[in-house]
Design a protein around this motif. Structure first.
Motif, PDB file in Angstrom:
ATOM      1  N   TYR A   1       0.816  -1.200   0.085  1.00 39.91           N
ATOM      2  CA  TYR A   1      -0.027  -0.004   0.010  1.00 39.91           C
ATOM      3  C   TYR A   1       0.811   1.267   0.001  1.00 39.91           C
ATOM      4  O   TYR A   1       0.728   2.267  -0.648  1.00 39.91           O
ATOM      5  CB  TYR A   1      -1.047   0.051   1.230  1.00 39.91           C
ATOM      6  N   LEU A   2       1.727   1.288   1.138  1.00 38.07           N
ATOM      7  CA  LEU A   2       2.564   2.512   1.119  1.00 38.07           C
ATOM      8  C   LEU A   2       3.594   2.673  -0.264  1.00 38.07           C
ATOM      9  O   LEU A   2       3.714   3.863  -0.512  1.00 38.07           O
ATOM     10  CB  LEU A   2       3.546   2.643   2.153  1.00 38.07           C
ATOM     11  N   GLU A   3       4.151   1.646  -0.666  1.00 38.83           N
ATOM     12  CA  GLU A   3       4.847   1.776  -2.199  1.00 38.83           C
ATOM     13  C   GLU A   3       4.062   2.283  -3.081  1.00 38.83           C
ATOM     14  O   GLU A   3       4.765   2.912  -3.895  1.00 38.83           O
ATOM     15  CB  GLU A   3       5.440   0.166  -2.088  1.00 38.83           C
ATOM     16  N   ALA A   4       2.865   1.804  -3.330  1.00 39.97           N
ATOM     17  CA  ALA A   4       1.968   2.433  -4.247  1.00 39.97           C
ATOM     18  C   ALA A   4       1.560   3.807  -4.027  1.00 39.97           C
ATOM     19  O   ALA A   4       1.769   4.600  -5.001  1.00 39.97           O
ATOM     20  CB  ALA A   4       0.695   1.855  -4.257  1.00 39.97           C
ATOM     21  N   LEU A   5       1.459   4.167  -2.841  1.00 44.71           N
ATOM     22  CA  LEU A   5       1.095   5.512  -2.526  1.00 44.71           C
ATOM     23  C   LEU A   5       2.588   6.505  -2.840  1.00 44.71           C
ATOM     24  O   LEU A   5       2.758   7.576  -3.072  1.00 44.71           O
ATOM     25  CB  LEU A   5       0.530   5.915  -1.303  1.00 44.71           C
ATOM     26  N   TYR A   6       3.550   5.910  -2.347  1.00 47.34           N
ATOM     27  CA  TYR A   6       4.826   6.871  -2.178  1.00 47.34           C
ATOM     28  C   TYR A   6       6.026   6.110  -2.878  1.00 47.34           C
ATOM     29  O   TYR A   6       6.738   5.352  -2.218  1.00 47.34           O
ATOM     30  CB  TYR A   6       5.219   6.984  -0.779  1.00 47.34           C
ATOM     31  N   PRO A   7       5.922   5.823  -4.262  1.00 43.05           N
ATOM     32  CA  PRO A   7       6.990   5.140  -4.926  1.00 43.05           C
ATOM     33  C   PRO A   7       8.327   5.427  -4.711  1.00 43.05           C
ATOM     34  O   PRO A   7       9.465   4.513  -5.068  1.00 43.05           O
ATOM     35  CB  PRO A   7       6.548   5.191  -6.398  1.00 43.05           C
ATOM     36  N   GLU A   8       8.649   6.563  -4.361  1.00 46.57           N
ATOM     37  CA  GLU A   8       9.990   7.007  -4.050  1.00 46.57           C
ATOM     38  C   GLU A   8      10.236   7.083  -2.529  1.00 46.57           C
ATOM     39  O   GLU A   8       9.566   7.525  -1.675  1.00 46.57           O
ATOM     40  CB  GLU A   8      10.230   8.420  -4.523  1.00 46.57           C
ATOM     41  N   VAL A   9      11.122   6.672  -2.048  1.00 44.14           N
ATOM     42  CA  VAL A   9      12.351   5.726  -2.570  1.00 44.14           C
ATOM     43  C   VAL A   9      11.656   4.238  -2.700  1.00 44.14           C
ATOM     44  O   VAL A   9      11.110   3.748  -1.984  1.00 44.14           O
ATOM     45  CB  VAL A   9      13.400   5.654  -1.605  1.00 44.14           C
ATOM     46  N   PRO A  10      12.052   3.601  -3.624  1.00 41.67           N
ATOM     47  CA  PRO A  10      11.454   2.341  -3.973  1.00 41.67           C
ATOM     48  C   PRO A  10      11.980   1.009  -3.006  1.00 41.67           C
ATOM     49  O   PRO A  10      13.343   1.227  -2.844  1.00 41.67           O
ATOM     50  CB  PRO A  10      11.698   2.065  -5.158  1.00 41.67           C
ATOM     51  N   LEU A  11      11.172   0.390  -2.174  1.00 39.45           N
ATOM     52  CA  LEU A  11      11.645  -0.559  -1.185  1.00 39.45           C
ATOM     53  C   LEU A  11      11.309  -1.678  -1.663  1.00 39.45           C
ATOM     54  O   LEU A  11      11.578  -2.747  -1.007  1.00 39.45           O
ATOM     55  CB  LEU A  11      11.284  -0.229  -0.006  1.00 39.45           C
TER      56      LEU A  11
END
Length: 193
Positions: free
Chosen positions: A56-66
């Motif tokens: 969810y968080l990666e989709a909302l905040y793609p930078e910095v990709p984790l």
């Protein structure tokens, strides 16, 4: 650590597991499964599993990709994160939950009381030692757990190494790649999160 790496502002409410706050009526309204973490989104939806929260968080905040950017990076990170969870976290949890007097009848997380099985504690300790050997081999050939970039697998592996101290299983002196990597992880600002 995931939130800190992405610089996501959020309210952090500590749930004291040693006091059983995850079993309280107030917390059960947030997560009836009585486990942490729990992320309540701005839409009021509660996410209660690390993998779902990270996605969810990666989709909302793609930078910095984790979670990776290429299909192969995503696959490698997912693979190594799963290995860290199953080989590392589960082994440490198995050892702790089945041996600690404070966790009598709490051998598994969740709302039900489950009795301890001492043999599972012994198995968990053995598996955690094996996992550290596997992780040391992986880090001997890679800068980070899943390759060349810092990822959620590094976060999970850092937690495993730190959690291992609770059950008195730590990386051995000859596991130099693992020890060097862990030193670098502890130096990251997110480590203090």
């Amino acid at each position: 650590m995931f939130l800190a790496e992405k610089n996501i502002e959020h309210e952090n409410i500590q749930i004291d597991l040693t006091k059983g706050e995850q079993m309280s009526d107030a917390f059960r309204k947030i997560n009836p499964g009585c486990t942490v973490p729990a992320l309540v989104t701005e839409d009021g939806v509660t996410l209660t599993e690390n993998a779902g929260i990270a996605a969810y968080l990666e989709a909302l905040y793609p930078e910095v990709p984790l979670l990776g950017t290429t299909p192969m990076e995503k696959a490698q990170i997912a693979t190594w994160n799963w290995r860290c969870e199953m080989g590392g976290l589960m082994s440490a949890a198995e050892a702790l939950r089945n041996s600690s007097p404070a966790m009598k009848d709490r051998a598994l997380p969740g709302p039900k009381n489950i009795p301890q099985i001492p043999e599972l504690a012994e198995r968990g300790l053995m598996k955690l030692g094996w996992f550290f050997k596997t992780l040391d081999r992986q880090l001997s050939a890679n800068k980070y757990v899943a390759g060349d970039s810092y990822s959620v697998a590094d976060i999970t592996a850092t937690v495993v190494v730190d959690f291992g101290r609770w059950v008195k299983v730590t990386p051995q002196e000859d596991q130099t790649a693992l020890l060097e990597w862990h030193g670098r992880m502890k130096a990251r600002p997110s480590y203090k999160a």
